[in-house]
Design an enzyme around this catalytic site. Sequence first.
Site, PDB file in Angstrom:
ATOM      1  N   ASN A 105       0.860  -1.195   0.000  1.00  0.00           N
ATOM      2  CA  ASN A 105       0.000   0.000   0.000  1.00  0.00           C
ATOM      3  C   ASN A 105       0.894   1.243   0.000  1.00  0.00           C
ATOM      4  OD1 ASN A 105       0.594   0.799   2.853  1.00  0.00           O
ATOM      5  ND2 ASN A 105      -0.302  -1.215   3.217  1.00  0.00           N
ATOM      6  N   LYS A 164       9.075 -17.038 -10.868  1.00  0.00           N
ATOM      7  CA  LYS A 164       8.308 -15.919 -11.418  1.00  0.00           C
ATOM      8  C   LYS A 164       7.098 -16.434 -12.216  1.00  0.00           C
ATOM      9  CE  LYS A 164       8.890 -12.027 -14.491  1.00  0.00           C
ATOM     10  NZ  LYS A 164       9.728 -11.416 -15.509  1.00  0.00           N
ATOM     11  N   ASP A 204      -4.266  -6.725   5.140  1.00  0.00           N
ATOM     12  CA  ASP A 204      -5.216  -7.656   5.752  1.00  0.00           C
ATOM     13  C   ASP A 204      -5.119  -9.041   5.120  1.00  0.00           C
ATOM     14  OD1 ASP A 204      -6.482  -6.018   7.690  1.00  0.00           O
ATOM     15  OD2 ASP A 204      -7.440  -4.918   6.066  1.00  0.00           O
ATOM     16  N   LYS A 232     -13.773   0.139  14.917  1.00  0.00           N
ATOM     17  CA  LYS A 232     -12.424  -0.423  15.121  1.00  0.00           C
ATOM     18  C   LYS A 232     -11.981  -0.253  16.571  1.00  0.00           C
ATOM     19  CE  LYS A 232     -10.898  -0.279  10.394  1.00  0.00           C
ATOM     20  NZ  LYS A 232     -10.329   0.461   9.296  1.00  0.00           N
ATOM     21  N   LYS A 286     -11.317  -3.825  18.303  1.00  0.00           N
ATOM     22  CA  LYS A 286      -9.910  -4.152  18.570  1.00  0.00           C
ATOM     23  C   LYS A 286      -9.534  -3.894  20.027  1.00  0.00           C
ATOM     24  CE  LYS A 286      -8.786  -3.270  13.731  1.00  0.00           C
ATOM     25  NZ  LYS A 286      -7.731  -3.650  12.814  1.00  0.00           N
TER      26      LYS A 286
HETATM   27  O1  PMT Z   1       2.787   6.125   6.535  1.00  0.00           O
HETATM   28  P1  PMT Z   1       2.183   7.435   6.045  1.00  0.00           P
HETATM   29  O2  PMT Z   1       2.356   7.631   4.557  1.00  0.00           O
HETATM   30  O3  PMT Z   1       2.642   8.609   6.845  1.00  0.00           O
HETATM   31  O4  PMT Z   1       0.588   7.344   6.241  1.00  0.00           O
HETATM   32  C1  PMT Z   1       0.056   7.286   7.515  1.00  0.00           C
HETATM   33  C2  PMT Z   1      -1.138   6.303   7.585  1.00  0.00           C
HETATM   34  C3  PMT Z   1      -2.263   6.799   6.693  1.00  0.00           C
HETATM   35  C4  PMT Z   1      -0.690   4.915   7.143  1.00  0.00           C
HETATM   36  C5  PMT Z   1      -1.563   6.246   9.091  1.00  0.00           C
HETATM   37  O5  PMT Z   1      -1.955   7.536   9.494  1.00  0.00           O
HETATM   38  C6  PMT Z   1      -2.740   5.291   9.281  1.00  0.00           C
HETATM   39  O6  PMT Z   1      -3.893   5.618   9.142  1.00  0.00           O
HETATM   40  N1  PMT Z   1      -2.407   4.016   9.621  1.00  0.00           N
HETATM   41  C7  PMT Z   1      -3.345   2.905   9.713  1.00  0.00           C
HETATM   42  C8  PMT Z   1      -3.624   2.396   8.354  1.00  0.00           C
HETATM   43  C9  PMT Z   1      -4.496   1.185   8.341  1.00  0.00           C
HETATM   44  O7  PMT Z   1      -4.050   0.172   7.895  1.00  0.00           O
HETATM   45  O8  PMT Z   1      -5.632   1.324   8.893  1.00  0.00           O
HETATM   46  P2  PMT Z   1      -6.696   0.089   9.066  1.00  0.00           P
HETATM   47  O9  PMT Z   1      -7.982   0.796   9.268  1.00  0.00           O
HETATM   48  O10 PMT Z   1      -6.600  -0.862   7.937  1.00  0.00           O
HETATM   49  O11 PMT Z   1      -6.212  -0.646  10.375  1.00  0.00           O
HETATM   50  C10 PMT Z   1      -6.646  -0.223  11.671  1.00  0.00           C
HETATM   51  C11 PMT Z   1      -5.576  -0.500  12.689  1.00  0.00           C
HETATM   52  O12 PMT Z   1      -5.348  -1.911  12.780  1.00  0.00           O
HETATM   53  C12 PMT Z   1      -4.228   0.129  12.390  1.00  0.00           C
HETATM   54  O13 PMT Z   1      -3.691   0.599  13.607  1.00  0.00           O
HETATM   55  C13 PMT Z   1      -3.411  -1.017  11.825  1.00  0.00           C
HETATM   56  O14 PMT Z   1      -2.021  -0.865  12.136  1.00  0.00           O
HETATM   57  C14 PMT Z   1      -3.992  -2.222  12.556  1.00  0.00           C
HETATM   58  N2  PMT Z   1      -3.949  -3.459  11.772  1.00  0.00           N
HETATM   59  C15 PMT Z   1      -4.621  -3.596  10.592  1.00  0.00           C
HETATM   60  C16 PMT Z   1      -4.598  -4.804   9.921  1.00  0.00           C
HETATM   61  C17 PMT Z   1      -3.864  -5.878  10.458  1.00  0.00           C
HETATM   62  N3  PMT Z   1      -3.796  -7.039   9.841  1.00  0.00           N
HETATM   63  N4  PMT Z   1      -3.193  -5.717  11.618  1.00  0.00           N
HETATM   64  C18 PMT Z   1      -3.228  -4.539  12.278  1.00  0.00           C
HETATM   65  O15 PMT Z   1      -2.596  -4.396  13.342  1.00  0.00           O
END
Ligand code: PMT
Length: 400
Positions: A209, A289, A279, A338, A342
Amino acid sequence: MLKGKTIVIGVSGGIAVYKMCDVVSRLKKLNANVHVIMTKSATEFVSPLTFQSLSMNPVVVDMFEKIQKWDIEHISLAKSADLFLVSPATANIIGKIVNGIADDMLSTTVMATKAPVIIAPAMNTNMYNNPIVQNNITKLKEFGYNFIDPEQGRLACGDLGIGKLANVTTIIESITNTLINNKPLDEKKILITAGPTREPLDPVRFMTNYSSGKMGYAIAEAAAMQGAEVTLISGPVNIPKPSNIKKYIPIKTATEMFEAVKENLSQQDIVIKTAAVADYRPKIYENQKIKKSDGDINLTLTRNTDILKWIGMHKNPQQYIVGFAAETNDVMENGIKKLHNKNVDLIIVNDITSVNAGFESDTNCVTLIDKNGLKQNHAVMPKKELAYVILDYITKQISK
Ligand code: PMT
């Protein structure tokens, strides 16, 4: 973050005066009490009324008709300052300060203050490189004055070279770092995850991403600056790793991040999960490849562990857990979901469809929502400043 702090800003004449409007405005957003003193020549570039409106305090200008008030004002401003910034600082004001010449409001006040003084020079390259100016700067440094070096670039006179006023974020960082010397996170252990994960498909391809790591790295650096012992677990990014952190664990995949989190979690007081974790990953990794063919191919993806959710289930009651939520729609609702799913103490929601927010940008715009439903909105600001705002919030919560 700067609540209760008084910052006196001495503005001397130069084209960079306009940048100080942004500095004053950002300091106000950080709740500082800001007073501006302008030299007469600075008023040729920006009117005192602009600084008065931005600082919400009267602006003092060096004018002879105000001479009767100097005694009172220069002493009271000098005394009230927690920090004194001279920016932009011309060769003239630097020369006056180093030689003890106090012949106007700015030079008089800066001489009378006992607060730390930061000087941000801005001038023509040849003037800046002039041995007399350099000698003055060296002497002031020896006296304990702090400097924010000017930058290289195209100057107002058309020359290319050093002499541009440092950028606004650097100035704000320098102020906050100087003022936050009481290390509110001293002895706290903080685990921060940052950046993207890469989920390999074959030896040359992966799913990922747009996360640049900027948000997480800014928090890591600010936390270490405030005395925390920081462990940073980071996906692959192209920005330098903060030099002040205790431990750096580079990972590539979500599975590797999960392993690193599990290994380090128990020692932490605070966890901040800024990383954008995939995810899903390709169910099958092809050792060779994948060759193209004429038709479509189907990819099967399998779930990665939700690391934050796992932390929410395994944390001890003393640990403070923070998640980020990157949302494109129903932003608040999804963020709140969330927070509860979580089991975290705080969720920081960014609407990644907003301009200047979310992935890759140097700025972000977030809402903090805690488990009691309390919301705090923050307008767009540099990630490096937002990092301090977030840490300030967490510090207050854990010290309740
Ligand atoms: O890195 P930058 O370019 O500065 O951008 C910052 C950001 C946009 C990445 C950051 O501000 C941000 O929003 N990070 C969370 C991004 C994200 O994946 O959000 P989510 O809604 O998918 O996940 C929610 C939370 O669960 C997050 O804290 C994530 O770290 C955590 N998560 C998600 C999926 C997973 N399999 N394990 C996790 O721990």
